[in-house]
Design an enzyme around this catalytic site. Structure first.
Site, PDB file in Angstrom:
ATOM      1  N   LYS A   1     -18.321  84.978-119.527  1.00 25.96           N
ATOM      2  CA  LYS A   1     -17.626  83.968-118.275  1.00 25.96           C
ATOM      3  C   LYS A   1     -18.381  84.648-116.798  1.00 25.96           C
ATOM      4  O   LYS A   1     -18.279  85.945-116.747  1.00 25.96           O
ATOM      5  CB  LYS A   1     -16.382  84.005-117.953  1.00 25.96           C
ATOM      6  CG  LYS A   1     -15.883  82.688-117.320  1.00 25.96           C
ATOM      7  CD  LYS A   1     -15.828  81.559-118.270  1.00 25.96           C
ATOM      8  CE  LYS A   1     -15.299  80.128-117.641  1.00 25.96           C
ATOM      9  NZ  LYS A   1     -15.180  78.847-118.496  1.00 25.96           N
TER      10      LYS A   1
HETATM   11  P1  NAD Z   1     -14.415  70.456-112.222  1.00 21.68           P
HETATM   12  O1  NAD Z   1     -14.606  71.147-110.966  1.00 21.68           O
HETATM   13  O2  NAD Z   1     -15.213  69.244-112.481  1.00 21.68           O
HETATM   14  O3  NAD Z   1     -12.683  69.854-111.706  1.00 21.68           O
HETATM   15  C1  NAD Z   1     -11.666  70.581-111.502  1.00 21.68           C
HETATM   16  C2  NAD Z   1     -10.485  69.682-111.163  1.00 21.68           C
HETATM   17  O4  NAD Z   1      -9.276  70.429-110.954  1.00 21.68           O
HETATM   18  C3  NAD Z   1     -10.662  68.840-109.866  1.00 21.68           C
HETATM   19  O5  NAD Z   1     -10.289  67.481-110.141  1.00 21.68           O
HETATM   20  C4  NAD Z   1     -10.040  69.595-108.795  1.00 21.68           C
HETATM   21  O6  NAD Z   1      -9.600  68.750-107.721  1.00 21.68           O
HETATM   22  C5  NAD Z   1      -8.700  70.063-109.901  1.00 21.68           C
HETATM   23  N1  NAD Z   1      -7.819  71.131-109.198  1.00 21.68           N
HETATM   24  C6  NAD Z   1      -8.546  72.279-108.737  1.00 21.68           C
HETATM   25  N2  NAD Z   1      -7.490  72.907-108.309  1.00 21.68           N
HETATM   26  C7  NAD Z   1      -6.300  72.240-108.503  1.00 21.68           C
HETATM   27  C8  NAD Z   1      -5.046  72.571-108.160  1.00 21.68           C
HETATM   28  N3  NAD Z   1      -4.619  73.680-107.558  1.00 21.68           N
HETATM   29  N4  NAD Z   1      -4.104  71.553-108.664  1.00 21.68           N
HETATM   30  C9  NAD Z   1      -4.499  70.595-109.482  1.00 21.68           C
HETATM   31  N5  NAD Z   1      -5.534  70.128-109.515  1.00 21.68           N
HETATM   32  C10 NAD Z   1      -6.798  71.127-109.288  1.00 21.68           C
HETATM   33  O7  NAD Z   1     -13.974  71.468-113.344  1.00 21.68           O
HETATM   34  P2  NAD Z   1     -14.074  71.045-114.947  1.00 21.68           P
HETATM   35  O8  NAD Z   1     -15.280  71.594-115.152  1.00 21.68           O
HETATM   36  O9  NAD Z   1     -13.622  69.822-115.015  1.00 21.68           O
HETATM   37  O10 NAD Z   1     -13.128  72.278-115.323  1.00 21.68           O
HETATM   38  C11 NAD Z   1     -11.729  72.036-115.302  1.00 21.68           C
HETATM   39  C12 NAD Z   1     -11.078  72.837-116.571  1.00 21.68           C
HETATM   40  O11 NAD Z   1     -11.568  72.591-117.680  1.00 21.68           O
HETATM   41  C13 NAD Z   1     -11.303  74.431-116.313  1.00 21.68           C
HETATM   42  O12 NAD Z   1     -10.004  75.161-116.838  1.00 21.68           O
HETATM   43  C14 NAD Z   1     -12.525  74.821-117.080  1.00 21.68           C
HETATM   44  O13 NAD Z   1     -12.507  76.250-117.398  1.00 21.68           O
HETATM   45  C15 NAD Z   1     -12.190  73.927-118.337  1.00 21.68           C
HETATM   46  N6  NAD Z   1     -13.150  73.542-119.027  1.00 21.68           N
HETATM   47  C16 NAD Z   1     -14.318  73.083-118.449  1.00 21.68           C
HETATM   48  C17 NAD Z   1     -15.620  72.911-119.347  1.00 21.68           C
HETATM   49  C18 NAD Z   1     -16.874  72.250-118.807  1.00 21.68           C
HETATM   50  O14 NAD Z   1     -17.680  71.878-119.778  1.00 21.68           O
HETATM   51  N7  NAD Z   1     -16.846  71.856-117.683  1.00 21.68           N
HETATM   52  C19 NAD Z   1     -15.617  73.196-120.725  1.00 21.68           C
HETATM   53  C20 NAD Z   1     -14.440  73.833-121.253  1.00 21.68           C
HETATM   54  C21 NAD Z   1     -13.173  74.165-120.599  1.00 21.68           C
END
Ligand code: NAD
Length: 428
Positions: free
Chosen positions: A117
């Protein structure tokens, strides 16, 4: 959280961040690892940590420095693989834990990768597009000494997307003197990206959500769903649940928390977020509620899809959902896991629930290597099959060993990694 863990000297001695959560999870699985527990220490130490300085020239001529990381937790089963996060709260403990969860996840769904990561401690909203591009390129160049298509393959995470991956791919390729599409996944389709990758994590959350609902006798149609985080993962998952007839009753993101007892229009909310950057100000909401009230909203399915350590001993007892689908990595602390288990809430852990992203990343990497691209239908079918199989293998272990889904997923994930470690033997 128990404080007996051996915290490495490069973290603060009283570490309570995500790395401590991960160590506690490993302690909980260790009694089930049989003779492989001899090797468990290997999972408690990242293989390699690179910390880099990322200086950029700002548009006004001043210079800013940002702290960047790439952690390769384990490469016993294959090259490192895991996302890159740009966020003002990124820490080494967080990147270490996220890299470790990638090791467990990639093994639990049986894609041939280790875990890695990366992250930069920066609020990308404070950078212009040009500054963001220079920051991304410099970070990529700095970690370029350890990444590569057969070494470690980054992907998008919080606040990074297809454009970020395009800049990373270009920077790495310029430094190498050849176009290396396979160095990152989650790329635009025009650069060797895969159909279905953007939606893959949210789609995987939906697929395992349907499996979990069936086990609990819950109908998706008419069920109430609450989602924290409305980005790549939460936004797509919400849309798929809504299309299947569920009501999205509450959504929280960094800008606020909105509620509608009859369900928010997920498609309109996606459009609103695309334009405004947050769910705040959405006209289709019945009410704006205080952020703490999000956790006690009346719902059947709760999807944390934002950051780590959101469901803790402080709010777990308020949760009314029957099922929690961990779209985010590490959203639930071990103490909260215990409270939820006592309440009979089914927690589908991150390492299974959000594995759809890395699964289609694997498809993308395979397609790049073979320069032969599959149809979206084929990708979604393969994804659905792998997610269902992974969920059902974990379910089987849960029933067999009378453990939580998290411990069951860790039993499968850790065993495969440690088997590989054992048969490879220690070098030299
Ligand atoms: P993203 O940047 O697209 O979205 C993040 C979201 O979280 C946004 O809506 C943001 O407003 C919200 N957020 C941020 N801080 C916050 C807070 N303090 N309180 C409430 N909401 C908050 O990111 P993503 O890719 O959707 O990732 C989200 C989660 O999913 C992370 O934990 C990431 O590690 C996990 N994840 C992502 C992927 C991927 O393919 N993108 C894969 C597996 C896991």
């Amino acid at each position: 959280m128990s404080s007996h863990h051996q915290i490495p000297s490069y973290l603060t001695p009283h570490e309570t961040g995500p790395w401590s959560v991960y160590l506690e999870q490993i302690d909980r699985v260790t009694p089930y690892l049989g003779h492989l527990s001899r090797w468990v220490e290997t999972l408690k130490r990242p293989k390699r940590i690179l910390i880099v300085d990322v200086p950029i020239e700002r548009d006004d001529g001043s210079i800013s420095h940002f702290e960047g990381y790439r952690v390769q937790h384990n490469t016993s089963r294959g090259p490192g693989k895991g996302g890159v996060r740009f966020h003002q709260d990124v820490t080494l403990s967080e990147v270490m834990a996220l890299s470790a969860w990638m090791t467990i996840k990639n093994s639990a769904v049986n894609v041939p990768y280790g875990g890695a990561k990366g992250g930069v401690r920066v609020d990308p909203k404070t950078l212009s597009r040009g500054e963001l591009m220079r920051m991304t390129r410099r970070y990529t160049s700095e970690i370029g000494i350890i990444i590569g298509p057969d070494k470690d393959i980054p992907a998008p995470d919080v606040n990074t997307n297809e454009q970020t991956m395009a800049w990373m791919m270009d920077t790495y390729s310029m430094n190498e003197g050849r176009t290396a599409t396979g160095v990152v996944t989650g790329k635009p389709i025009s650069l060797g990206g895969s159909l279905g990758r953007r939606e893959a994590t949210g789609r995987g959350v939906f697929v395992v959500g349907c499996e979990a609902a069936a086990k609990r006798g819950l109908n998706i149609a008419g069920s109430k769903v609450a989602v924290q985080g409305f980005g790549n993962v939460g936004g797509i998952a919400a849309r798929l649940f809504s299309d299947a007839g569920a009501k999205i009753v509450a959504v929280q993101d960094h800008g606020g928390t909105i509620f509608h007892s009859n369900g928010l229009d997920a498609h309109k909310l996606l459009e609103h977020v695309e334009i405004n950057g947050s769910v705040a100000g959405f006209a289709g909401a019945e009410a704006v509620i205080p952020s703490e009230e999000f956790w006690s909203v009346d719902c059947d399915i709760l999807i944390p899809a934002a950051l780590e350590q959101q469901i803790t001993e402080k709010n777990a007892h308020k949760i009314r959902a029957k099922i929690i689908l961990e779209g985010a990595n590490g959203p639930t602390t071990p103490e909260a896991d215990d409270i939820l288990s006592d309440k009979g809430v089914l927690v589908v852990p991150d390492v299974i629930a959000n594995a759809g992203g890395v699964t289609v990343s694997y498809f993308e990497w395979v397609q790049d290597f073979s320069s032969y691209f599959w149809s979206e239908d084929e990708i979604n079918q393969r994804l659905t099959r792998i997610m269902k199989e992974a969920f059902n293998s974990v379910w089987h272990v849960t029933e067999d060993k009378k453990v939580s889904l998290r411990t069951a997923a860790f039993i499968i994930g850790c065993s495969r990694v440690l088997q590989a470690r054992e048969v490879r033997g220690l070098y030299p």
